[in-house]
Design a protein around this motif. Structure first.
Motif, PDB file in Angstrom:
ATOM      1  N   ARG A 125      -4.323  -0.238  -7.121  1.00  0.00           N
ATOM      2  CA  ARG A 125      -5.574   0.207  -7.610  1.00  0.00           C
ATOM      3  C   ARG A 125      -5.615   1.039  -6.551  1.00  0.00           C
ATOM      4  NH1 ARG A 125      -9.666  -4.138  -5.972  1.00  0.00           N
ATOM      5  NH2 ARG A 125      -8.838  -3.086  -4.064  1.00  0.00           N
ATOM      6  N   GLN A 126      -6.273   2.421  -6.725  1.00  0.00           N
ATOM      7  CA  GLN A 126      -6.482   3.936  -6.038  1.00  0.00           C
ATOM      8  C   GLN A 126      -8.035   3.490  -4.918  1.00  0.00           C
ATOM      9  OE1 GLN A 126      -6.785   7.367  -7.402  1.00  0.00           O
ATOM     10  NE2 GLN A 126      -8.062   8.528  -6.242  1.00  0.00           N
ATOM     11  N   ILE A 127      -7.489   3.162  -3.856  1.00  0.00           N
ATOM     12  CA  ILE A 127      -8.569   2.714  -3.070  1.00  0.00           C
ATOM     13  C   ILE A 127      -8.837   4.040  -2.246  1.00  0.00           C
ATOM     14  CG2 ILE A 127      -7.835   0.867  -3.036  1.00  0.00           C
ATOM     15  CD1 ILE A 127      -6.244   1.361  -0.296  1.00  0.00           C
ATOM     16  N   GLY A 128      -8.130   5.276  -2.489  1.00  0.00           N
ATOM     17  CA  GLY A 128      -8.976   6.842  -1.226  1.00  0.00           C
ATOM     18  C   GLY A 128      -7.721   8.186  -1.556  1.00  0.00           C
ATOM     19  N   ARG A 129      -8.086   9.133  -1.335  1.00  0.00           N
ATOM     20  CA  ARG A 129      -8.205  10.422  -1.606  1.00  0.00           C
ATOM     21  C   ARG A 129      -8.450  11.058  -0.418  1.00  0.00           C
ATOM     22  NH1 ARG A 129      -7.409  13.875  -6.139  1.00  0.00           N
ATOM     23  NH2 ARG A 129      -8.211  11.938  -7.331  1.00  0.00           N
ATOM     24  N   VAL A 130      -7.033  11.879  -0.145  1.00  0.00           N
ATOM     25  CA  VAL A 130      -6.545  12.846   1.071  1.00  0.00           C
ATOM     26  C   VAL A 130      -6.762  13.817   0.554  1.00  0.00           C
ATOM     27  CG1 VAL A 130      -6.096  13.020   3.553  1.00  0.00           C
ATOM     28  CG2 VAL A 130      -5.514  10.844   2.530  1.00  0.00           C
ATOM     29  N   PRO A 131      -7.798  14.666   0.511  1.00  0.00           N
ATOM     30  CA  PRO A 131      -7.819  15.846   0.484  1.00  0.00           C
ATOM     31  C   PRO A 131      -6.458  17.208   0.662  1.00  0.00           C
ATOM     32  CG  PRO A 131     -10.320  15.432   0.526  1.00  0.00           C
ATOM     33  CD  PRO A 131      -8.755  14.506   1.223  1.00  0.00           C
ATOM     34  N   ALA A 132      -6.433  18.200   0.281  1.00  0.00           N
ATOM     35  CA  ALA A 132      -5.669  18.766   0.297  1.00  0.00           C
ATOM     36  C   ALA A 132      -4.407  18.337   1.331  1.00  0.00           C
ATOM     37  CB  ALA A 132      -6.246  19.674   1.054  1.00  0.00           C
ATOM     38  N   ALA A 133      -3.687  17.148   1.231  1.00  0.00           N
ATOM     39  CA  ALA A 133      -2.818  16.984   2.528  1.00  0.00           C
ATOM     40  C   ALA A 133      -1.893  17.187   2.636  1.00  0.00           C
ATOM     41  CB  ALA A 133      -2.342  15.313   1.509  1.00  0.00           C
ATOM     42  N   VAL A 134      -1.262  17.684   1.348  1.00  0.00           N
ATOM     43  CA  VAL A 134       0.127  18.633   1.602  1.00  0.00           C
ATOM     44  C   VAL A 134      -0.149  19.621   0.840  1.00  0.00           C
ATOM     45  CG1 VAL A 134       2.767  18.190   1.133  1.00  0.00           C
ATOM     46  CG2 VAL A 134       1.579  16.778   2.466  1.00  0.00           C
ATOM     47  N   GLU A 135       0.471  21.218   1.553  1.00  0.00           N
ATOM     48  CA  GLU A 135       0.538  21.841   1.096  1.00  0.00           C
ATOM     49  C   GLU A 135      -1.108  22.363  -0.008  1.00  0.00           C
ATOM     50  OE1 GLU A 135       4.306  22.596  -0.771  1.00  0.00           O
ATOM     51  OE2 GLU A 135       4.916  22.603   1.194  1.00  0.00           O
ATOM     52  N   GLY A 136      -2.407  21.472   0.054  1.00  0.00           N
ATOM     53  CA  GLY A 136      -3.596  22.114  -0.954  1.00  0.00           C
ATOM     54  C   GLY A 136      -3.442  20.748  -2.118  1.00  0.00           C
ATOM     55  N   GLU A 137      -1.733  20.467  -1.830  1.00  0.00           N
ATOM     56  CA  GLU A 137      -2.284  18.643  -3.530  1.00  0.00           C
ATOM     57  C   GLU A 137      -2.931  18.161  -2.778  1.00  0.00           C
ATOM     58  OE1 GLU A 137       0.317  16.611  -6.552  1.00  0.00           O
ATOM     59  OE2 GLU A 137       0.736  18.107  -4.670  1.00  0.00           O
ATOM     60  N   GLN A 184       0.363  -1.177   0.116  1.00  0.00           N
ATOM     61  CA  GLN A 184      -0.532  -0.284   0.321  1.00  0.00           C
ATOM     62  C   GLN A 184       0.907   1.027   0.076  1.00  0.00           C
ATOM     63  OE1 GLN A 184      -3.358   0.214   2.919  1.00  0.00           O
ATOM     64  NE2 GLN A 184      -3.187   2.108   3.330  1.00  0.00           N
ATOM     65  N   PHE A 185       0.353   2.229  -0.822  1.00  0.00           N
ATOM     66  CA  PHE A 185       1.398   3.534  -1.052  1.00  0.00           C
ATOM     67  C   PHE A 185       0.229   4.487   0.320  1.00  0.00           C
ATOM     68  CE2 PHE A 185       2.407   2.117  -5.413  1.00  0.00           C
ATOM     69  CZ  PHE A 185       3.363   1.401  -5.226  1.00  0.00           C
ATOM     70  N   ASN A 186       0.768   5.002   0.751  1.00  0.00           N
ATOM     71  CA  ASN A 186      -0.248   6.258   1.401  1.00  0.00           C
ATOM     72  C   ASN A 186      -0.753   7.428   1.529  1.00  0.00           C
ATOM     73  OD1 ASN A 186      -1.211   4.081   3.554  1.00  0.00           O
ATOM     74  ND2 ASN A 186       0.799   4.093   5.039  1.00  0.00           N
ATOM     75  N   LEU A 187       0.585   7.655   0.642  1.00  0.00           N
ATOM     76  CA  LEU A 187       0.746   9.074   0.148  1.00  0.00           C
ATOM     77  C   LEU A 187       1.266   9.364  -1.258  1.00  0.00           C
ATOM     78  CD1 LEU A 187      -0.463  11.857   1.744  1.00  0.00           C
ATOM     79  CD2 LEU A 187       2.041  12.475   2.287  1.00  0.00           C
ATOM     80  N   VAL A 188       0.533   8.900  -1.689  1.00  0.00           N
ATOM     81  CA  VAL A 188       0.915   9.962  -3.349  1.00  0.00           C
ATOM     82  C   VAL A 188       0.452  10.848  -4.102  1.00  0.00           C
ATOM     83  CG1 VAL A 188       1.078   9.152  -5.757  1.00  0.00           C
ATOM     84  CG2 VAL A 188       0.834   6.939  -4.248  1.00  0.00           C
ATOM     85  N   PHE A 189       1.046  12.199  -4.685  1.00  0.00           N
ATOM     86  CA  PHE A 189       0.133  13.259  -5.025  1.00  0.00           C
ATOM     87  C   PHE A 189      -0.330  13.370  -6.072  1.00  0.00           C
ATOM     88  CE2 PHE A 189       4.397  14.666  -2.928  1.00  0.00           C
ATOM     89  CZ  PHE A 189       3.774  15.154  -1.830  1.00  0.00           C
ATOM     90  N   ALA A 190      -1.504  13.622  -6.009  1.00  0.00           N
ATOM     91  CA  ALA A 190      -2.602  13.101  -7.577  1.00  0.00           C
ATOM     92  C   ALA A 190      -1.617  14.401  -8.557  1.00  0.00           C
ATOM     93  CB  ALA A 190      -3.453  14.850  -7.126  1.00  0.00           C
ATOM     94  N   SER A 191      -1.092  15.293  -8.330  1.00  0.00           N
ATOM     95  CA  SER A 191       0.526  15.117  -9.509  1.00  0.00           C
ATOM     96  C   SER A 191       1.422  14.873 -10.265  1.00  0.00           C
ATOM     97  CB  SER A 191       1.524  16.319  -9.474  1.00  0.00           C
ATOM     98  OG  SER A 191       2.227  16.426  -8.029  1.00  0.00           O
ATOM     99  N   ASN A 192       1.066  13.102  -9.113  1.00  0.00           N
ATOM    100  CA  ASN A 192       3.232  12.092  -9.937  1.00  0.00           C
ATOM    101  C   ASN A 192       2.476  11.468 -10.737  1.00  0.00           C
ATOM    102  OD1 ASN A 192       4.700   9.935  -9.385  1.00  0.00           O
ATOM    103  ND2 ASN A 192       4.988   9.568  -7.094  1.00  0.00           N
ATOM    104  N   PRO A 193       3.540  11.354 -11.132  1.00  0.00           N
ATOM    105  CA  PRO A 193       3.685  11.153 -12.955  1.00  0.00           C
ATOM    106  C   PRO A 193       3.810   9.895 -13.151  1.00  0.00           C
ATOM    107  CG  PRO A 193       5.900  12.155 -12.934  1.00  0.00           C
ATOM    108  CD  PRO A 193       4.686  12.499 -12.150  1.00  0.00           C
ATOM    109  N   ALA A 194       4.530   8.638 -11.657  1.00  0.00           N
ATOM    110  CA  ALA A 194       4.483   7.486 -11.743  1.00  0.00           C
ATOM    111  C   ALA A 194       3.051   6.582 -11.317  1.00  0.00           C
ATOM    112  CB  ALA A 194       4.848   7.225 -10.693  1.00  0.00           C
TER     113      ALA A 194
END
Length: 162
Positions: free
Chosen positions: A140-152, A120-130
């Motif tokens: 599989r993406q199983i969750g989203r943390v809104p505005a986790a780091v500096e608004g991302e 499991q990856f706990n914190l993948v930035f939405a902008s991560n090209p990987a």
């Protein structure tokens, strides 16, 4: 390229590589400047297995052999310790050469031998090209943390292994 367990001579080159990633705010939530304590908490925490990618003749780094790395460790304690957490890093000069893919594939192959049946990856930035590569390799993406780091937003990924 060769993948292998972190050796004592790899520690300083990995520190420099990770420090560069942290300084640029790429993929990890650490605040620059990277400290030895933050490095150790990421790469040396109890139960952590660290694998490095070594590339022969890979200038321009001070130690050109360490071009990437990943760690695997329990994501949770106790009855959920069978789920690994992983983090991956590839130095900027060596990206888009298949090193990240090799690290991901190696972690999937190595995880069951370490007692894990999922990663499991706990914190993948939405902008991560990987992210496209993660999906291609079965995460599989199983969750989203809104505005986790500096608004991302940060995303949570999971996949079975073994």
């Amino acid at each position: 390229m060769r993948l292998g367990l972190l050796e004592p001579g790899d520690r300083d080159p990995l520190y420099r590589l990770f420090d560069d990633v942290v300084a640029k705010g790429e993929g990890f939530p650490h605040a620059p400047p990277l400290t030895p304590e933050a490095f150790a908490a990421t790469w040396d925490a109890p139960g952590t297995t660290t694998v490095v990618a070594r590339l022969e003749g890979a200038a321009p780094a001070r130690d050109p052999t360490v071009v990437g790395a990943y760690y695997l460790r329990p994501n949770f304690v106790g009855r959920a310790a069978h789920i690994a957490n992983a983090g991956y890093v590839v130095g900027a000069p060596w990206r888009r050469r298949g090193i990240g893919r090799a690290l991901l594939e190696d972690s999937v192959a190595r995880a069951p031998g370490l007692g894990f049946d999922a990663i499991q990856f706990n914190l993948v930035f939405a902008s991560n090209p990987a992210r496209a590569l993660y999906a291609e390799l079965g995460w599989r993406q199983i969750g989203r943390v809104p505005a986790a780091v500096e608004g991302e937003d940060a995303l949570i990924y999971w996949r079975a292994v073994g």
